[in-house]
Motif scaffolding. Structure first.
Motif, PDB file in Angstrom:
ATOM      1  N   GLU A   1     -26.965  -3.270-119.097  1.00 46.29           N
ATOM      2  CA  GLU A   1     -25.988  -3.720-118.118  1.00 46.29           C
ATOM      3  C   GLU A   1     -26.661  -3.974-116.774  1.00 46.29           C
ATOM      4  O   GLU A   1     -26.353  -4.960-116.088  1.00 46.29           O
ATOM      5  CB  GLU A   1     -24.875  -2.675-117.971  1.00 46.29           C
ATOM      6  N   ALA A   2     -27.615  -3.087-116.426  1.00 51.21           N
ATOM      7  CA  ALA A   2     -28.338  -3.285-115.177  1.00 51.21           C
ATOM      8  C   ALA A   2     -29.100  -4.603-115.206  1.00 51.21           C
ATOM      9  O   ALA A   2     -29.059  -5.384-114.247  1.00 51.21           O
ATOM     10  CB  ALA A   2     -29.306  -2.126-114.954  1.00 51.21           C
TER      11      ALA A   2
ATOM     12  N   SER B   1     -26.842   1.379-120.316  1.00 52.07           N
ATOM     13  CA  SER B   1     -26.755   1.054-118.892  1.00 52.07           C
ATOM     14  C   SER B   1     -27.955   0.219-118.457  1.00 52.07           C
ATOM     15  O   SER B   1     -27.852  -0.583-117.525  1.00 52.07           O
ATOM     16  CB  SER B   1     -26.669   2.335-118.076  1.00 52.07           C
TER      17      SER B   1
ATOM     18  N   SER C   1     -26.686  -7.436-114.807  1.00 50.91           N
ATOM     19  CA  SER C   1     -26.151  -7.568-113.452  1.00 50.91           C
ATOM     20  C   SER C   1     -27.211  -8.066-112.485  1.00 50.91           C
ATOM     21  O   SER C   1     -26.904  -8.615-111.436  1.00 50.91           O
ATOM     22  CB  SER C   1     -25.578  -6.237-112.977  1.00 50.91           C
TER      23      SER C   1
END
Lengths: 264, 289
Positions: B190-191, B187, B194
């Protein structure tokens, strides 16, 4: 999922690394089966080199197998109780001991061999027997059995089972052999396979510890690389690979099973 | 590792019985302790003492080693070679390891299996494979003959040795990186994505720091194996000026036990210092094998 150029690039890179690992091995296999390597594959394939190697070096293969089996046995006898003790104690002393046990692997093999040779070399009978090499192999391979066995012991509900056995009246020996050992079988098996593989291929220590009468497979290999023709050396390497690759495949299967069990 | 230790302790019923098991448990350490003491600690102590001895009036082994440009040069060369191999192996193995851990595709497990086989090859065999690759009759020699009209031979030099060491370091790094990737928090990546970070930013700022402990401890082991690897250098030729070969030559050709012992002790101490430093850096409780 659409595969990006990054994926293709990484795959190509990994395949290149794989080629770097595999191409020499395949060349060696081919050279061991080719009638004349310098003329290439057109000179025909043959098993003559393998036969020739077997005639010249068969004793080294047998000695290596004998050493590996004896080493696995010794390491089991010494290592499984040690792993049990280290898991149970789990204090500063046991961690220091574990560190000490790993040291022979981390140290240059030549240094360990030299130390053994200079200390025990004067005992002629011991020096010239295969037991001298066995000692080196046991030192070198011990942590490779103790580590996986410890890992299995730490994860199983061993204390509960042991307590049950104790409350039913089983003494320490009975508990160890009928509760602890059967519950660690997978770890012991993985460790033994690793020990056998390493013992079969051990060279750094063995080269210093061997005598002309106790030549192991890797020592014979070094011999043939130095003196024999390329085809013979390759055929000898082929025999060695035939011996260790099945072991490695079994090892990978077992460690896959062990890590699946860990996640469950 | 620590997690499983803690979970063993948590077993409430087990805890009550641990004190009564302890004496038995300590006894089962005796065989291993005996073997280690007799065949490892004792010889090692003997080796350390022997390195301080001198032969026919010359300086002690340690002084001869520290005072000789040849031995110090070989030590420096060995260290530099091991360091270069470690960096290269971490780079190559890191890229392949992250890729293999992250992606699923047909033939992946076969690829992993093939890549990890060389880990168990002994140094002599690796040396022979390097000769087949870059020796007088090797692949590169015939390739060079085709392309440039001259044979490319680099097996019998430090380059050849470097290739040989890479051969058994890369699989180790790949295995470690693959295992470490499992515990990375995806994550975070992914953070970062993003928030607009590019691939390189994610690699440099998220993946590499996350893998750093594994990379450092694995690198230390690669360094240690490259320092002590004797088989490869032995096959490629005993003219190579690396310390294991120097020890072997001093011992067999000159029978100078004091210098051989001193060199071994210095080499072992250097290797151990690097392992210890790596463990300090990552604050990890045990050496990786």
């Amino acid at each position: 999922m659409k595969r990006s150029t990054l994926f293709v690039g990484q795959l190509a890179f990994t395949l290149l690394v794989c080629a770097f690992m595999l191409v020499p091995v395949l060349m060696s296999l081919l050279a061991g089966l080719t009638r004349n390597y310098f003329q290439g594959i057109s000179s025909g394939l043959t098993f003559d080199w393998l036969v020739q190697v077997w005639q010249a070096y068969a004793p080294t293969v047998w000695l290596s197998l004998q050493l590996a089996a004896a080493c696995a046995l010794c390491v089991c006898v010494v290592g499984v109780p040690a792993a049990y003790a280290l898991v149970r104690m789990n204090n500063r002393f046991s961690r220091a001991f574990e560190e000490l046990m790993v040291l022979p692997v981390a140290m240059p093999g030549l240094a360990s061999a030299l130390a053994l040779l200079l200390t025990y070399g004067q005992f002629g009978g011991f020096r010239s027997s295969w037991l001298f090499i066995l000692v080196g192999h046991v030192l070198f391979t011990l942590p490779f059995l103790v580590r996986p066995v410890m890992a299995v012991m730490q994860r199983q509900h061993l204390p509960v089972l042991e307590e049950a056995a104790a409350s039913l009246g089983a003494g320490p020996f009975r508990r160890f052999f009928s509760v602890v050992v059967p519950n660690c079988q997978a770890g012991i098996l993985a460790g033994v396979l690793m020990v056998v593989t390493l013992s079969l291929g051990e060279f750094n220590l063995t080269w210093m510890l061997h005598t002309p009468l106790t030549k192991t497979l890797p020592v014979g290999l070094a011999d043939s690389y130095a003196s024999a023709r390329l085809e013979v050396a390759s055929a000898y390497t082929l025999i060695f690979l035939l011996m260790i690759v099945p072991l490695l495949i079994a090892l990978q299967a077992i460690s896959a099973r062990l890590s699946r069990g860990e996640k469950r | 590792m620590t997690a499983s230790v803690v979970s063993t302790r948590k077993v409430p019923a087990g805890q009550a019985i641990v004190p009564s098991l302890r004496p038995t448990a300590a006894w089962s350490l005796v065989p291993a302790a005996t073997v280690l003491f007799a065949f490892w600690l004792l010889p090692l102590a003997h080796l350390i003492v022997l390195g301080g001895q001198s032969r026919d009036g010359s300086a002690s082994g340690y002084w001869q080693v520290l005072g000789s440009a040849q031995y110090l040069g070989s030590l420096a060369q060995t260290c530099m070679l091991a360091f270069a191999v470690t960096l290269a192996a971490l780079l190559v193995g890191g890229i392949s390891g992250v890729f293999l851990a992250r992606q699923r595709f047909f033939g992946r497990s076969a690829l992993v299996a093939l890549l990890t086989f060389p880990l168990a090859f002994p140094g002599v065999v690796v040396g022979f494979l390097v000769i087949l690759l870059a020796g007088r009759q090797g692949l590169f020699a015939s390739l060079g003959l085709e392309l440039a009209g001259e044979r490319w031979i680099f097996a019998y030099s430090l380059t050849g040795l470097c290739i040989g060491y890479l051969y058994f370091s890369i699989p180790r790094v790949i295995l470690t990186v693959m295992a470490a990737c499992e515990s990375l928090d995806r994550s975070l990546e992914e953070a970062a994505h993003s928030l607009g970070a590019g691939h390189w930013r994610v690699v440099c700022d998220v993946i590499v720091p996350g893998l750093a402990p594994a990379l450092i401890s694995c690198g230390a082991i690669c360094f240690a194996t490259s320092m002590g690897a004797f088989g490869t250098a032995f096959t490629l030729g005993t003219r190579l000026n690396v310390t294991p070969v120097a020890i072997y030559n001093v011992f067999t050709n000159y029978a100078n036990f004091a210098v051989a012992a001193a060199l071994s002790v210095v080499l072992g101490a250097l290797t151990w210092a690097v392992l210890l430093l790596a463990r300090r850096l990552v604050k990890q409780s045990r050496t990786v094998l």
